[in-house]
Design a protein around this motif. Structure first.
Motif, PDB file in Angstrom:
ATOM      1  N   GLY A  31       0.741  -1.141  -0.032  1.00  0.00           N
ATOM      2  CA  GLY A  31      -0.081  -0.004  -0.049  1.00  0.00           C
ATOM      3  C   GLY A  31       0.844   1.302   0.041  1.00  0.00           C
ATOM      4  O   GLY A  31       2.135   1.273  -0.508  1.00  0.00           O
ATOM      5  N   GLY A  32       0.196   2.199   0.499  1.00  0.00           N
ATOM      6  CA  GLY A  32       1.083   3.805   0.757  1.00  0.00           C
ATOM      7  C   GLY A  32       1.124   4.270  -0.644  1.00  0.00           C
ATOM      8  O   GLY A  32       0.463   4.023  -1.462  1.00  0.00           O
ATOM      9  N   GLN A  33       1.899   5.300  -0.649  1.00  0.00           N
ATOM     10  CA  GLN A  33       1.908   6.190  -1.755  1.00  0.00           C
ATOM     11  C   GLN A  33       2.534   5.610  -2.900  1.00  0.00           C
ATOM     12  O   GLN A  33       2.065   5.873  -4.048  1.00  0.00           O
ATOM     13  N   TYR A  34       3.407   4.606  -2.981  1.00  0.00           N
ATOM     14  CA  TYR A  34       3.994   3.883  -4.137  1.00  0.00           C
ATOM     15  C   TYR A  34       3.503   2.691  -4.425  1.00  0.00           C
ATOM     16  O   TYR A  34       4.032   1.881  -5.560  1.00  0.00           O
ATOM     17  N   GLY A  35       2.792   2.039  -3.451  1.00  0.00           N
ATOM     18  CA  GLY A  35       2.171   0.520  -3.884  1.00  0.00           C
ATOM     19  C   GLY A  35       1.370   0.536  -5.137  1.00  0.00           C
ATOM     20  O   GLY A  35       1.521  -0.484  -6.023  1.00  0.00           O
ATOM     21  N   LYS A  36       0.649   1.428  -5.533  1.00  0.00           N
ATOM     22  CA  LYS A  36      -0.105   1.596  -6.778  1.00  0.00           C
ATOM     23  C   LYS A  36       0.830   1.655  -8.054  1.00  0.00           C
ATOM     24  O   LYS A  36       0.353   1.311  -9.321  1.00  0.00           O
ATOM     25  N   LEU A  37       2.055   1.854  -7.842  1.00  0.00           N
ATOM     26  CA  LEU A  37       2.844   2.242  -9.015  1.00  0.00           C
ATOM     27  C   LEU A  37       3.507   0.574  -9.460  1.00  0.00           C
ATOM     28  O   LEU A  37       3.918   0.192 -10.665  1.00  0.00           O
ATOM     29  N   LEU A  38       3.480  -0.488  -8.393  1.00  0.00           N
ATOM     30  CA  LEU A  38       3.983  -1.662  -8.751  1.00  0.00           C
ATOM     31  C   LEU A  38       3.443  -2.636  -9.900  1.00  0.00           C
ATOM     32  O   LEU A  38       4.236  -3.099 -10.690  1.00  0.00           O
ATOM     33  N   PRO A  39       1.824  -2.340 -10.104  1.00  0.00           N
ATOM     34  CA  PRO A  39       1.784  -3.351 -11.461  1.00  0.00           C
ATOM     35  C   PRO A  39       2.303  -2.771 -12.777  1.00  0.00           C
ATOM     36  O   PRO A  39       2.365  -3.565 -13.678  1.00  0.00           O
ATOM     37  N   ASP A  40       2.684  -1.665 -12.848  1.00  0.00           N
ATOM     38  CA  ASP A  40       3.232  -1.118 -14.270  1.00  0.00           C
ATOM     39  C   ASP A  40       4.608  -1.590 -14.317  1.00  0.00           C
ATOM     40  O   ASP A  40       5.287  -1.335 -15.529  1.00  0.00           O
ATOM     41  N   ILE A  41       5.192  -1.816 -13.260  1.00  0.00           N
ATOM     42  CA  ILE A  41       6.540  -1.919 -13.345  1.00  0.00           C
ATOM     43  C   ILE A  41       6.914  -3.556 -14.053  1.00  0.00           C
ATOM     44  O   ILE A  41       6.402  -4.536 -13.448  1.00  0.00           O
ATOM     45  N   PRO A  42       7.806  -3.795 -14.742  1.00  0.00           N
ATOM     46  CA  PRO A  42       7.857  -4.997 -15.659  1.00  0.00           C
ATOM     47  C   PRO A  42       8.779  -5.650 -14.505  1.00  0.00           C
ATOM     48  O   PRO A  42       9.569  -5.357 -13.772  1.00  0.00           O
TER      49      PRO A  42
END
Length: 354
Positions: A235-246
């Protein structure tokens, strides 16, 4: 009662990665010193050949005679093998941004001397000392500490060989470089390090036996059925960025240099494991003991690794039981020596004894 397989004493035992390797190589772990309660209970749950309960004390306050007695050794008897990995806090690569660590002021550095004190006083037929490979760095913290350690081993009457081994080069599905110092009394055959069984790319270069590829994270986790864990959600501020990282990439995916249309980070502005995702076609990067909230490696399914998965990536058996909270289990695993690597190292030590 002494073991017919060879009495082993374990210092700084943690979850018992070195110890499990010792037993798989044909030794019996008879005594262990570990001050962390959860790790001590993990040892007691998984090592039924211990002659006494784990000594849950600071080793600085534990006489060598108490350790020998716990192993069932009588006066004048000595262990066949001494193993241990003193805590690596002062020398870990991830801690060098702290000035007081770079200056060699961390009090935990004295734990190396606790190991050499037990070595000198217990006189084992052989020893294995494991530590972070950053102990070999030529800086103000590491260089004096390593020179003192080697001097004390020599003064204790032992010859030794030291080498940095990458766990992935020995069949572990994790790129985890560690320093191993192997020794025996002067005048006896000095143990040598095992030859790599696997090989491949690591940090832009080839290592090990490249004719047999590294075991990948995908291979290690293949067929493993696990239940979801409450702590796996990022979670947190950056957790939502994970799915787009290869898979295999990290926060650098969101930089202008990688061509992201809306860059969020500057190039090399974060630690390399920030938002790092496993690649199923490569060994796992090093799994840390105390990762921050956005520190990987994360699973390619965009979540934290589950305990059963982390055990596979360390080469612990599926049935190995770890005691404690999720954060305690993470610390125990992250501080451990992969048992498969330990087994191959200690098997070579056993050859020198024979």
């Amino acid at each position: 009662m002494a073991s017919s397989k060879g009495v082993t004493i374990s210092l700084f035992s943690g979850a018992g990665g070195l110890d499990l390797g010792a037993e798989q190589a044909g030794f019996d772990v008879r005594a262990a010193v570990e001050r962390d309660r959860d790790a001590a209970l993990t040892m007691e749950k998984n090592f039924p050949k211990l002659a006494s309960p784990v000594i849950q004390k600071d080793i600085l306050d534990t006489p060598t005679s108490d350790i020998l007695r716990a192993a069932g050794l009588r006066k004048g008897q000595r262990p066949d093998l001494l193993v241990g990995g003193p805590p690596c806090t002062p020398f870990s690569k991830s801690g060098f941004w702290l000035e007081w660590k770079r200056s060699g002021l961390d009090p935990d550095a004295s734990l190396l001397q606790a190991y050499t004190r037990v070595l000198s006083e217990s006189r084992p037929r052989a020893f294995v000392l494991e530590n972070v490979y950053a102990l070999t760095y030529n800086n103000r913290a590491s260089r004096p500490a390593l020179e003192r350690l080697l001097r004390e081993i020599d003064e204790a009457g032992y010859d030794f060989n030291l080498k940095v081994l990458n766990a992935a080069d020995y069949g572990v599905a994790q790129a985890r470089p560690r320093l191993f110092i192997l020794g025996a009394p002067k005048g006896k055959p000095t143990p040598v390090h095992p030859e790599p069984t696997h090989g491949g790319k690591w940090e832009r270069r080839s290592t090990g036996n490249v004719e047999r590829p590294h075991v990948t994270a995908g291979e290690a986790l293949d067929g493993l059925v696990t239940d979801s864990e409450r702590e796996e959600v990022v979670g947190g501020q950056y957790g939502k960025l994970l799915p787009d990282i290869p898979p295999g990439s990290n926060y650098l995916h969101y930089t202008a240099q990688r061509g992201h249309p809306e860059p969020l980070f500057e190039w090399r502005s974060r630690y390399w494991s920030f938002l790092l995702k496993l690649d199923p076609n490569k060994p796992s990067p090093t799994i840390q003991a105390q990762p921050g909230p956005n520190v990987g490696p994360f699973h390619w399914d965009n979540r934290r690794l589950r305990v059963a998965e982390a055990k596979r990536l360390f080469s612990f058996p599926d049935e190995f039981e770890l005691v404690g909270s999720r954060s305690s289990v993470q610390a125990q695993l992250g501080n451990s020596v992969p048992p498969l690597l330990a087994e191959k190292v200690i098997a070579e030590v056993k050859k020198s004894l024979n």
